[in-house]
Design an enzyme around this catalytic site. Sequence first.
Site, PDB file in Angstrom:
ATOM      1  N   HIS A 114      -9.307   0.653   5.017  1.00 33.20           N
ATOM      2  CA  HIS A 114      -8.026   0.858   5.702  1.00 33.20           C
ATOM      3  C   HIS A 114      -8.252   1.760   6.916  1.00 33.20           C
ATOM      4  O   HIS A 114      -9.078   2.675   6.863  1.00 33.20           O
ATOM      5  CB  HIS A 114      -7.021   1.489   4.731  1.00 33.20           C
ATOM      6  CG  HIS A 114      -5.627   1.491   5.277  1.00 33.20           C
ATOM      7  ND1 HIS A 114      -5.193   2.437   6.170  1.00 33.20           N
ATOM      8  CD2 HIS A 114      -4.598   0.636   5.090  1.00 33.20           C
ATOM      9  CE1 HIS A 114      -3.937   2.166   6.501  1.00 33.20           C
ATOM     10  NE2 HIS A 114      -3.554   1.075   5.863  1.00 33.20           N
ATOM     11  N   GLU A 137      -6.715   4.183   8.053  1.00 34.99           N
ATOM     12  CA  GLU A 137      -6.567   5.621   7.797  1.00 34.99           C
ATOM     13  C   GLU A 137      -7.832   6.189   7.154  1.00 34.99           C
ATOM     14  O   GLU A 137      -8.208   7.333   7.413  1.00 34.99           O
ATOM     15  CB  GLU A 137      -5.328   5.863   6.920  1.00 34.99           C
ATOM     16  CG  GLU A 137      -4.049   5.636   7.725  1.00 34.99           C
ATOM     17  CD  GLU A 137      -2.873   5.154   6.910  1.00 34.99           C
ATOM     18  OE1 GLU A 137      -2.892   5.237   5.674  1.00 34.99           O
ATOM     19  OE2 GLU A 137      -1.905   4.654   7.541  1.00 34.99           O
ATOM     20  N   GLY A 155       2.549   1.688  10.790  1.00 33.13           N
ATOM     21  CA  GLY A 155       3.473   2.812  10.678  1.00 33.13           C
ATOM     22  C   GLY A 155       4.174   3.180  11.974  1.00 33.13           C
ATOM     23  O   GLY A 155       4.782   4.241  12.080  1.00 33.13           O
ATOM     24  N   LYS A 212       0.063   4.269  -0.186  1.00 34.16           N
ATOM     25  CA  LYS A 212      -0.586   5.422   0.460  1.00 34.16           C
ATOM     26  C   LYS A 212      -0.426   6.687  -0.397  1.00 34.16           C
ATOM     27  O   LYS A 212      -0.425   6.598  -1.612  1.00 34.16           O
ATOM     28  CB  LYS A 212      -0.023   5.624   1.869  1.00 34.16           C
ATOM     29  CG  LYS A 212      -0.058   4.343   2.690  1.00 34.16           C
ATOM     30  CD  LYS A 212       0.181   4.583   4.146  1.00 34.16           C
ATOM     31  CE  LYS A 212       0.240   3.246   4.864  1.00 34.16           C
ATOM     32  NZ  LYS A 212       0.236   3.350   6.314  1.00 34.16           N
ATOM     33  N   ASN A 220       0.870  -1.178   0.000  1.00 32.32           N
ATOM     34  CA  ASN A 220       0.000   0.000   0.000  1.00 32.32           C
ATOM     35  C   ASN A 220       0.906   1.228   0.000  1.00 32.32           C
ATOM     36  O   ASN A 220       1.550   1.526   0.998  1.00 32.32           O
ATOM     37  CB  ASN A 220      -0.875  -0.053   1.271  1.00 32.32           C
ATOM     38  CG  ASN A 220      -1.664   1.224   1.481  1.00 32.32           C
ATOM     39  OD1 ASN A 220      -1.763   2.061   0.586  1.00 32.32           O
ATOM     40  ND2 ASN A 220      -2.219   1.376   2.675  1.00 32.32           N
ATOM     41  N   GLU A 226      -5.180  -5.618  10.463  1.00 36.18           N
ATOM     42  CA  GLU A 226      -4.184  -4.585  10.699  1.00 36.18           C
ATOM     43  C   GLU A 226      -4.456  -3.912  12.039  1.00 36.18           C
ATOM     44  O   GLU A 226      -5.278  -2.978  12.111  1.00 36.18           O
ATOM     45  CB  GLU A 226      -4.252  -3.533   9.592  1.00 36.18           C
ATOM     46  CG  GLU A 226      -3.960  -4.081   8.214  1.00 36.18           C
ATOM     47  CD  GLU A 226      -3.383  -3.008   7.321  1.00 36.18           C
ATOM     48  OE1 GLU A 226      -2.235  -3.172   6.898  1.00 36.18           O
ATOM     49  OE2 GLU A 226      -4.054  -1.987   7.073  1.00 36.18           O
ATOM     50  N   SER A 283       3.636  -2.746  10.256  1.00 39.55           N
ATOM     51  CA  SER A 283       5.095  -2.745  10.392  1.00 39.55           C
ATOM     52  C   SER A 283       5.752  -4.070   9.982  1.00 39.55           C
ATOM     53  O   SER A 283       6.696  -4.528  10.611  1.00 39.55           O
ATOM     54  CB  SER A 283       5.490  -2.353  11.823  1.00 39.55           C
ATOM     55  OG  SER A 283       5.016  -1.045  12.121  1.00 39.55           O
ATOM     56  N   GLY A 316       2.950  -1.267   4.286  1.00 43.53           N
ATOM     57  CA  GLY A 316       2.981   0.159   3.995  1.00 43.53           C
ATOM     58  C   GLY A 316       4.415   0.627   3.768  1.00 43.53           C
ATOM     59  O   GLY A 316       4.965   0.513   2.671  1.00 43.53           O
TER      60      GLY A 316
END
Length: 251
Positions: free
Chosen positions: A96, A98, A174, A12, A10, A168, A214, A235
């Site tokens: 996701h 986010e 992250g 992003k 991803n 996730e 991560s 990510g």
Amino acid sequence: MARKPIIAGNWKMYKTQSEAADLANGLASAVGTYDKVDVVVCPTYTSLEVVAQAIKGTNIKLGAQNCHFEAEGAFTGEISLAMLKEIGVEFVIVGHSERRQYFGETDAAINKKAAAIYKAGLTPIICVGERLEEREGGKTSDVVTQQVKGCLADLPADKVAASVIAYEPVWAIGTGKTASKEQAQEVHALIRKVVAEMFSQQVADAVRIQYGGSVKAENARELMAQSDVDGALVGGAALKADSFAGIIKYE
Ligand code: PEP
């Protein structure tokens, strides 16, 4: 049942079009013929076309990071599934954390998007996962169960079987903090159990469940060794060809 691992990157809101083309070309050289796992890259909308060109003829598949559930219409700033499909997109990430956190995406909206993705003949990567305070409050199972039930409600069983779910934990995204292999396995097994209860054991045995949070080349192997971990959604470590290739070739 043997499930082929699926590892998705991803990207992003990183990489301009030229940077995305460079990364895709690097991946095409590094893992373009690798076929032990399914590899998917999910650049921003503006880079889909150049990445599609760069990965043409390789085993790498194209994914998008979001979509709208309506076929077309007056939805300024949105992108339809037909638009994605024409470029060669096969997978679409939905839900996701986010998007849930910053754009208010709900389980109900994710459910509509998944239905639309099936209708378009594409495959969703449906993300679920608990926040830190939920894990610390002992609510992980309840939160993830509710998300899975909400996201998959009333979807066709055969399509769910061919889908991808990404677990996730939000606290691991992250942050450099990875769930332990035991924590990941525990929640993956729970997700599979919920899918079995909602649909059937056959559907649960077929659906692929990625871990995300991560993931790096150094921890991919032990996570992937867990019986219910069928891949990774990556990510940060997917933004460089060598680190993403290291995850893909985790064996
Ligand atoms: C992600 O964004 O889905 C993700 C898992 O990010 P990272 O690998 O950087 O934690």
